[in-house]
Design an enzyme around this catalytic site. Structure first.
Site, mmCIF file in Angstrom:
data_model
loop_
_atom_site.group_PDB
_atom_site.id
_atom_site.type_symbol
_atom_site.label_atom_id
_atom_site.label_comp_id
_atom_site.label_asym_id
_atom_site.label_seq_id
_atom_site.Cartn_x
_atom_site.Cartn_y
_atom_site.Cartn_z
ATOM 1 N N PHE A 76 0.864 -1.173 0.000
ATOM 2 C CA PHE A 76 0.000 0.000 0.000
ATOM 3 C C PHE A 76 0.893 1.212 0.000
ATOM 4 C CE2 PHE A 76 -2.349 -3.420 2.050
ATOM 5 C CZ PHE A 76 -3.496 -3.419 1.282
ATOM 6 N N PHE A 78 3.319 4.076 -2.830
ATOM 7 C CA PHE A 78 3.825 4.480 -4.131
ATOM 8 C C PHE A 78 5.344 4.456 -4.045
ATOM 9 C CE2 PHE A 78 -0.307 6.628 -3.900
ATOM 10 C CZ PHE A 78 -0.868 6.230 -5.098
#
Ligand code: CUA
Length: 158
Positions: A76, A78
């Site tokens: 979860f 970037f």
């Protein structure tokens, strides 16, 4: 042909709603620069990190001053988690997913795309206000969805 009064009212009402919705799309397109993603480029989702297009992630400044940002979305997070781009330069984002469908929204800007495994999402935008922006995942992607975010820092040209 006879059309009952109430039926006529409903017909015109439904027609007006359709015109209103199409008008809203036209308004957002013209005045706010919102466009549908049209970049169709595929990638093997099982080899996202090994793909040469995504082997180097982060910010690249081209000789003409334009900027390229390469990112991978995954449960979860970037990758990378923080990016810095110059103000008033066209920035092209290229993002793909290593697992499930994610969202990529730069809050307060028109930067917003779905990130779908197997595809490369790409869009170009320009930031005219320096500052710190929140990048958030806006597609529910699992138990840690609410913890999935990154930071975009728009800074005065170096
Ligand atoms: Cu990724 Cu929600």
């Amino acid at each position: 042909m006879h059309v009952d009064l109430y039926e006529r009212i409903w017909l015109w009402g439904a027609g007006a709603i359709i015109v209103l919705f199409l008008g809203a799309i036209a308004f957002a397109t013209v005045s706010q620069g919102r466009l549908p993603p049209s970049h169709v480029e595929t990638i093997d989702p099982r080899n996202t990190f090994g793909d040469e297009r995504f082997a180097t992630r982060g910010v690249t400044v081209n000789p003409d001053g334009s900027v390229a940002v390469t990112m991978i979305a995954m449960m979860f997070a970037f990758q990378p988690n923080e990016i810095r781009v110059p103000v008033n330069a066209p920035v092209t984002f290229r993002i793909t997913s290593a697992d499930v469908v994610h969202g990529f929204q730069i809050v307060g800007t028109n930067g917003n795309t779905m990130v779908v495994p197997g595809y490369v999402s790409q869009f170009t935008t320009t930031f005219d206000t320096p500052g710190e922006y929140l990048i958030t995942c806006n597609e529910y992607c699992g138990l840690g969805h609410h913890n999935m975010f990154a930071t975009l820092i728009v800074e005065e040209g170096a």
